[in-house]
Enzyme design. Structure first.
Site, PDB file in Angstrom:
ATOM      1  N   SER A 131       0.845  -1.196   0.000  1.00  0.00           N
ATOM      2  CA  SER A 131       0.000   0.000   0.000  1.00  0.00           C
ATOM      3  C   SER A 131       0.876   1.240   0.000  1.00  0.00           C
ATOM      4  CB  SER A 131      -0.906   0.009   1.238  1.00  0.00           C
ATOM      5  OG  SER A 131      -1.553   1.266   1.385  1.00  0.00           O
TER       6      SER A 131
ATOM      7  N   TYR B 123      -1.234  -1.035  10.706  1.00  0.00           N
ATOM      8  CA  TYR B 123      -1.527  -1.324   9.298  1.00  0.00           C
ATOM      9  C   TYR B 123      -0.337  -0.918   8.432  1.00  0.00           C
ATOM     10  CZ  TYR B 123      -3.627  -1.231   4.677  1.00  0.00           C
ATOM     11  OH  TYR B 123      -3.882  -1.447   3.340  1.00  0.00           O
TER      12      TYR B 123
END
Length: 199
Positions: free
Chosen positions: A98, A111
């Site tokens: 990401s 995350y």
């Protein structure tokens, strides 16, 4: 069955499998079933990922475990199980990280750490398997409009993402699927190590 219908593919061309990717026994059985059915494994796409919680001091222990189990353990374990078959086929491994690993947004500490782990893992695996002609690609999507955001329960975090969505035209899942297909269909001499995709 819905996937088979939408792709107009019979059971001889598509094997839908359902398993909990955090359950090691289920994953091992799924890999075996896929190999028994198809005889080879030409590609693995590690796409599962989720985000939970908000500012780190307010996070629940279970949220941390779920993120790390899904985003890191499941990915590394499935890769471990699939690598022998990918070596046999000189296949392609695609891991989805990401752009959060560069953006480092407050409220996404674990995350972000999990997706940074994916990036580091991918690069090390690339070096371990390149002599076997296995290609390893890490894709870094920006904001993609999927059900990913439905799992965000922290109000402040959800508000942050909602505001971000208003300032851009988010990517669609289909956009990332096209990038994956492009990667998989390159000639063997072409190895795309890292791909960043932003809205």
């Amino acid at each position: 069955e819905q996937m088979q219908t939408s792709l107009e593919a019979g059971s001889d061309r598509l094997l839908p499998l359902c398993c909990d990717i955090c359950d090691a026994q289920q994953v091992e059985a799924a890999v075996k079933q896929a190999l028994d059915w198809g005889g080879a494994l030409h590609g693995l796409i590690n796409n599962a990922g989720l985000s939970r919680g908000g500012l780190h001091e307010t996070n629940q222990l279970e949220d941390l475990r779920v993120m790390l189990d899904t985003n890191v353990f499941a990915l590394t374990n499935l890769t471990r199980l699939a690598l022998p078959a990918l070596k046999d086929s000189q296949g392609t491994l695609i891991n989805i990280s990401s752009t959060v690993v560069q953006a480092l947004i407050p409220g996404s500490a674990v995350y972000s750490a999990s997706k940074a782990a994916v990036a580091a893992f991918s690069e090390v695996i690339r070096k371990e398997v390149c002599a076997s002609n296995v290609r390893v690609t890490t894709i870094y999507p920006g904001m993609v409009n999927t059900e990913f955001f439905d799992g965000i329960t922290d109000p402040r975090k959800k508000q942050t993402f909602d505001k971000l969505k208003e300032t851009m035209d988010p990517l669609l899942a289909e956009d990332i699927a096209e990038v994956i297909l492009f990667t998989l269909t390159r000639p063997g001499r072409v190895s795309l190590n890292e791909i960043v995709v932003r809205p």
